[in-house]
Each structure stands twice: as C-alpha cells, then as structure tokens.
Design a protein around this motif. Sequence first.
Motif, PDB file in Angstrom:
ATOM      1  N   VAL A  49       0.835  -1.201   0.000  1.00  0.00           N
ATOM      2  CA  VAL A  49       0.000   0.000   0.000  1.00  0.00           C
ATOM      3  C   VAL A  49       0.871   1.254   0.000  1.00  0.00           C
ATOM      4  CG1 VAL A  49      -1.763   1.284   1.255  1.00  0.00           C
ATOM      5  CG2 VAL A  49      -1.852  -1.209   1.178  1.00  0.00           C
ATOM      6  N   SER A  50       0.508   2.180  -0.885  1.00  0.00           N
ATOM      7  CA  SER A  50       1.194   3.468  -0.933  1.00  0.00           C
ATOM      8  C   SER A  50       0.349   4.514  -0.227  1.00  0.00           C
ATOM      9  CB  SER A  50       1.426   3.880  -2.389  1.00  0.00           C
ATOM     10  OG  SER A  50       0.191   3.973  -3.075  1.00  0.00           O
ATOM     11  N   LYS A  51       0.786   5.751  -0.249  1.00  0.00           N
ATOM     12  CA  LYS A  51       0.014   6.822   0.372  1.00  0.00           C
ATOM     13  C   LYS A  51      -1.349   6.947  -0.306  1.00  0.00           C
ATOM     14  CE  LYS A  51       3.972   9.584   1.891  1.00  0.00           C
ATOM     15  NZ  LYS A  51       4.654  10.900   1.783  1.00  0.00           N
ATOM     16  N   GLY A  52      -2.351   7.154   0.500  1.00  0.00           N
ATOM     17  CA  GLY A  52      -3.710   7.249  -0.024  1.00  0.00           C
ATOM     18  C   GLY A  52      -4.491   5.970   0.157  1.00  0.00           C
ATOM     19  N   GLY A  53      -3.803   4.877   0.588  1.00  0.00           N
ATOM     20  CA  GLY A  53      -4.515   3.644   0.864  1.00  0.00           C
ATOM     21  C   GLY A  53      -4.792   2.777  -0.339  1.00  0.00           C
ATOM     22  N   TYR A  54      -4.027   2.961  -1.436  1.00  0.00           N
ATOM     23  CA  TYR A  54      -4.224   2.166  -2.650  1.00  0.00           C
ATOM     24  C   TYR A  54      -2.955   1.403  -3.004  1.00  0.00           C
ATOM     25  CZ  TYR A  54      -8.539   4.746  -3.532  1.00  0.00           C
ATOM     26  OH  TYR A  54      -9.785   5.283  -3.433  1.00  0.00           O
ATOM     27  N   ILE A  55      -3.124   0.285  -3.708  1.00  0.00           N
ATOM     28  CA  ILE A  55      -1.990  -0.469  -4.241  1.00  0.00           C
ATOM     29  C   ILE A  55      -1.788  -0.041  -5.691  1.00  0.00           C
ATOM     30  CG2 ILE A  55      -1.119  -2.769  -4.802  1.00  0.00           C
ATOM     31  CD1 ILE A  55      -2.811  -3.852  -2.515  1.00  0.00           C
ATOM     32  N   LYS A  56      -0.688   0.640  -5.968  1.00  0.00           N
ATOM     33  CA  LYS A  56      -0.455   1.175  -7.303  1.00  0.00           C
ATOM     34  C   LYS A  56       0.317   0.206  -8.204  1.00  0.00           C
ATOM     35  CE  LYS A  56      -0.580   6.003  -5.832  1.00  0.00           C
ATOM     36  NZ  LYS A  56       0.128   7.314  -5.839  1.00  0.00           N
ATOM     37  N   LYS A  57       1.000  -0.763  -7.603  1.00  0.00           N
ATOM     38  CA  LYS A  57       1.753  -1.739  -8.382  1.00  0.00           C
ATOM     39  C   LYS A  57       1.669  -3.084  -7.694  1.00  0.00           C
ATOM     40  CE  LYS A  57       6.132  -2.478 -10.762  1.00  0.00           C
ATOM     41  NZ  LYS A  57       7.518  -1.982 -10.997  1.00  0.00           N
TER      42      LYS A  57
END
Length: 307
Positions: free
Chosen positions: A251-259
């Motif tokens: 998880v990155s900032k913002g609570g989403y998985i970007k990769k």
Amino acid sequence: MLADYAKTRLRNYFLEADIGLTGCNFGVAESGAITLVSNEGNGRMVTTIPKCHVVIMGMERLVPTYDDLEVVLNLLARSATGQKLTTYTSMITGPRREGELDGPEELHLIILDNGRSAQLGDPVFQDVLHCIRCAACLNVCPVYRHVGGHTYGGVYSGPIGAVLTPPLQQDMKEAGQLSYASSLCGACYEACPVKIPLHDMLVQLRARKVRLGLTPLAERVAFKTFQTTFGNVKLYRMATKSAYYAMKPLVSKGGYIKKAPGPAAGWTQSRFLPMKPKMSFRDRWEALQRELAQSGGVQAKGGEGHE
C-alpha cells in the motif's frame, strides 16, 4: 473522393475478371434461389459481369420458402444496421438465360460443411447454426468493441466467433481460448434476434476445456485452492484475515496499491487496487452485536437497527 478513387482503381478488375466469387446470405430450398444482401453495388457487379459465378454457401444458410426468407431478411437488416431493408437484396436463380443481357454464362454452387454437420443434434451447440450473421452481438459486446476482430484469429469474431470457431475447427487447444474473451454479461444474448444463448455456450466451452485437461496447471491449482477455501468457513475466514497483512506492504500513500505483484500487475497498469479494510463486514457486525448486548439494547435482525 474515396468513392471516386475506388471506382477508378477497382472498376477494371471487375470488368476484366473471368470468375466472380461470392458468399450467400440465404438459399431458398423451394426455388433454388441464392440471396445476397449488401449496401454497396460490388455484389451485383461480381455476380453479373464475369462469365462464371461461383457461390460458396454454408449448409446452415438454407431456408424452406420465400415466406421464411422474408422473416430472416427483416431480422437481418434491422439487427445489423437498423434498416428496414438493405440497399441491395439480390435473388439469383441461375446463369443468364436466352434473351437476357446480364448475368454469367455459368453458375456453380458449393455447399460448405466444414464441421457444421457435426453440430447437428448437439444438445449444447446446435443452436449456433441458427446465426444469420447480423453482427448484433459484436455491436453490444464490451470486449469486442475494445479489442476489435483481428484479435480473435479466425474468420468469425466477437461472441459468435468465440462460440462457433472451436466446434468448427475441432480445436479446443487453441480456439478454446476464445471463450475466455468474454465478461459473460449476456448482452450478446439480449441483442441476438434469433436468441442463441451465447453466454451459456461460452461457459460450456470453458467447462469442456477443463474436462479435456487443456487449462494451465497454475490455473487448475488456483481454482482448486479457491474451491477448497470457499467451501470451508474456517479456511475462508482465515484467508480473508491474512489477505490484509499480505496486502499491507504494497500500500502506498492514499490507501491504494499502485503496483501489484505477479499476475495482478496487469490490473494495476491502468487502475489502482483499493486496500482491503482491516476489519471485515462480518467482524464489524459481530462487534456491533456485542456492543448492543453489553448496553442492553435490542440486537439488530434483518434490516432493522437500534436507536
């Protein structure tokens, strides 16, 4: 401009050709007439200018009478282009006769089987021979509209191609992949004027591929794990709880998985994957019930709450 260029460049090919080759939309059994449907004049040039006209007709294109032909012609035009009748509907009953100015000297009809008769009597796939080639299923398919026809690798594309190609080619190893190019939304069935259950057939093709053992080992293992997990309450709850901790490092900032890693990486190429909540709905519900019990309130049942 484009029409003028095509006319200038292509007209001589029609005028000089010795043989004209066409398909056939419908053949009328009671008269032997061949019916061609088009919205441009090339079809009539091919059938009248060359000395020899060769027609290739799939065996399923036959209708008994002209009354039946009227029905399917109306269905075809309305479902394909929204017209009451196409611009050119030609009925050809043979070569040029004595006293006639147009038409070929010879007409040859080739009735094509190519795997079609193998579908006769099939309780699952016989209905696919009812197709009138209107392309209504292509127009509404969310997959076909994005990827186009060439990705299907065969003559027939879209939902009807995904269903028709494997039985005709008798090749589930390669053509069987086409059944997975579908969201199974059922839009093709809703649009089909002859009500071919394409979405059901796509599921049956997937099942057939599994029975033949043609699916990849990783896929079989994944679905077996899925079956085992979802068939056991304790395993299911354990898996949902562990999923949170497995996703947390990604998880990155913002609570989403970007990769996402592995096969899931394709999903995150064009969208973000939301993080799984730490507390599931079941956990939240159980916690709410405990709080209500401790406070002496009435436990919620169904859709009723507590004030």
